[in-house]
Design an enzyme around this catalytic site. Structure first.
Site, short mmCIF file in Angstrom:
data_model
loop_
_atom_site.label_atom_id
_atom_site.label_comp_id
_atom_site.label_asym_id
_atom_site.label_seq_id
_atom_site.Cartn_x
_atom_site.Cartn_y
_atom_site.Cartn_z
N LYS A 111 0.67 -1.28 0.03
CA LYS A 111 -0.28 0.02 0.05
C LYS A 111 0.87 1.35 0.09
O LYS A 111 0.57 2.34 -0.42
CB LYS A 111 -0.98 0.06 1.01
N LYS A 192 -4.73 -11.34 -5.71
CA LYS A 192 -6.05 -11.88 -5.01
C LYS A 192 -6.94 -10.86 -5.52
O LYS A 192 -6.71 -9.54 -5.97
CB LYS A 192 -5.74 -11.52 -3.54
N LYS A 195 -10.97 -5.29 -3.65
CA LYS A 195 -12.33 -4.32 -3.75
C LYS A 195 -12.06 -3.35 -4.42
O LYS A 195 -12.95 -2.55 -5.26
CB LYS A 195 -12.52 -3.55 -2.50
P1 TYM Z 1 -10.82 -6.55 4.50
O1 TYM Z 1 -11.95 -5.61 4.57
O2 TYM Z 1 -9.78 -6.28 3.38
O3 TYM Z 1 -11.48 -8.05 4.25
C1 TYM Z 1 -12.33 -8.48 4.96
C2 TYM Z 1 -12.12 -9.88 5.01
O4 TYM Z 1 -12.07 -10.42 3.59
C3 TYM Z 1 -10.84 -11.52 3.48
N1 TYM Z 1 -10.49 -11.37 2.01
C4 TYM Z 1 -10.33 -12.59 1.41
N2 TYM Z 1 -10.43 -13.47 1.47
C5 TYM Z 1 -10.02 -14.69 0.49
N3 TYM Z 1 -9.88 -14.07 -0.88
C6 TYM Z 1 -9.75 -12.80 -1.17
N4 TYM Z 1 -9.42 -12.35 -2.23
C7 TYM Z 1 -10.08 -11.81 0.10
N5 TYM Z 1 -9.93 -10.53 0.14
C8 TYM Z 1 -10.08 -10.19 1.53
C9 TYM Z 1 -9.71 -10.75 4.33
O5 TYM Z 1 -8.82 -11.70 4.56
C10 TYM Z 1 -10.64 -10.23 5.71
O6 TYM Z 1 -10.90 -11.39 6.48
N6 TYM Z 1 -7.46 -5.80 8.17
C11 TYM Z 1 -8.72 -6.47 7.84
C12 TYM Z 1 -10.06 -5.70 8.84
C13 TYM Z 1 -9.95 -6.06 10.18
C14 TYM Z 1 -9.86 -7.08 10.94
C15 TYM Z 1 -9.73 -6.71 12.43
C16 TYM Z 1 -10.03 -8.37 10.60
C17 TYM Z 1 -9.55 -4.98 11.05
N7 TYM Z 1 -9.51 -5.34 12.49
C18 TYM Z 1 -9.63 -7.79 13.49
C19 TYM Z 1 -10.08 -9.52 11.98
C20 TYM Z 1 -9.79 -8.99 13.18
C21 TYM Z 1 -9.03 -6.17 6.49
O7 TYM Z 1 -8.39 -5.42 5.83
O8 TYM Z 1 -10.18 -6.72 5.96
#
Ligand code: TYM
Length: 326
Positions: A111, A192, A195
């Site tokens: 990023k 991957k 969004k």
């Molecule tokens: P975020 O919002 O990017 O994504 C949400 C969840 O989706 C999973 N994910 C995927 N899984 C499989 N294939 C993909 N291509 C893919 N893209 C995203 C992510 O692994 C995530 O589980 N940092 C986290 C948010 C967060 C969080 C937390 C999660 C903040 N605090 C505490 C767990 C516990 C994130 O950016 O998720």
């Protein structure tokens, strides 16, 4: 009962990667765990956001949580910024983490790469994530594979504080799906599904129309050897389609591959279109009604109150550990 915590950023375009890697687990876990599911708006502002849009996206993700089957009677659903303990604990943990370990995080490198001035929030992003998790004495964190490194860091920080001060935090474990933990982009199966990718056909969003689902899958990148087999290294495109199929249907990847032996990629894609459309139909049907209902904000307020009560107990312990206040 074991406690579960996870979060999703309210940044729009929640896609099948998010669903199959993380959200689907949320629903399964709520049956026999104490679950907290958060909308992490403070993480979203680590990059610039339009404030009006952000507020809409927060409610969109909340409605999606409920639309996929998260039951606010069983699980606590809330918005991160509504519980002040996240930011408070985030600061304490910043003082117990190293810039070296943070700058080594893959997501930070990706990023921040190429930018002249990099926001401090991008660097400390995983520390706030650790705070989210540790604030609730979490045992299990259901996430996709891309969060593995962040979970490891969270564990390291918890162990460090417990060792350097006194036993304060529960050390959590990540939970990853067998199929679905890393869904790849449909147009480029070596990166991957995300969004923010510019090409809308790189992903399938949970609210996509049937015609869009069909178009995105039918034009997904495969290869030219024509054999349907699970081999992520040499056949990333076909393997990704098989993973998505397996994650939606619950059928074993090998069984699906065997069933399609001797058939063409078009056959696999056509069936996958049906499987995907069928899986997303109830989510889309539920979403609109929930998003427009007055109850949504009441559910989030109630969730923040319940989460806040748990958080405050942890914060008392944290303040005591570090000698904060009097
Ligand atoms: P975020 O919002 O990017 O994504 C949400 C969840 O989706 C999973 N994910 C995927 N899984 C499989 N294939 C993909 N291509 C893919 N893209 C995203 C992510 O692994 C995530 O589980 N940092 C986290 C948010 C967060 C969080 C937390 C999660 C903040 N605090 C505490 C767990 C516990 C994130 O950016 O998720």
């Amino acid at each position: 009962m074991k406690r579960v915590f996870s979060g999703v950023q309210p940044t729009g375009n929640i896609h099948i990667g998010n669903y199959l890697g993380a959200l689907k687990q949320f629903v399964e876990l709520q049956e026999d765990h104490e679950c907290l599911y958060c909308i992490v708006d403070e993480h979203a502002i680590t990059v610039p956001q339009d404030p009006k849009e952000l507020r809409q996206h927060i409610l969109d993700v909340a409605a999606l949580y409920l639309a996929i089957g998260i039951d606010p009677k069983k699980s606590i659903v809330f918005v991160q910024s509504q519980v002040s303990g996240h930011a408070e604990l985030g600061w304490v943990l910043c003082c117990n983490s190293y810039t070296g370990e943070l700058s080594r995080m893959t997501q930070f490198k990706a990023k921040s790469g190429g930018q002249e001035s990099v926001g401090t929030g991008l660097l400390t992003y995983p520390v706030l994530m650790a705070a989210d998790i540790l604030l609730y004495d979490t045992d299990i964190v259901p996430v996709g594979n891309d969060q593995k490194q962040h979970i490891e860091l969270c564990r390291d920080i918890a162990i460090r504080v417990n060792h350097n001060y006194k036993e304060t935090f529960v050390v959590p474990e990540g939970r990853f799906m067998k199929a679905g933990a890393r869904i790849m982009a449909l147009d480029d199966p070596t990166s991957k599904m995300s969004k923010s990718a510019i090409n809308v056909h790189s992903r399938i969003s949970l609210l996509d129309e049937d015609s869009k689902i069909k178009k995105s899958i039918m034009r997904a990148t495969t290869d030219s050897d024509g054999e349907i087999r699970f081999d992520p290294e040499n056949k990333p495109g076909v393997s990704n389609l098989l993973s998505i199929y397996s994650a939606f249907s619950g059928e074993d990847i090998e069984t699906i591959a065997a069933r399609f032996a001797g058939k063409g990629y078009g056959d696999l894609k056509k069936e996958l279109v049906g499987v995907t459309q069928e899986a997303l139909a109830p989510i889309k049907a539920n979403f609109k009604e929930i998003r427009e209902s007055d109850e949504l904000k009441a559910i989030l307020r109630d969730g923040a109150e319940r989460a806040g009560a748990i958080a405050e107990k942890t914060m008392k312990r944290v303040r005591d550990t570090f000698g904060l206040g009097f």
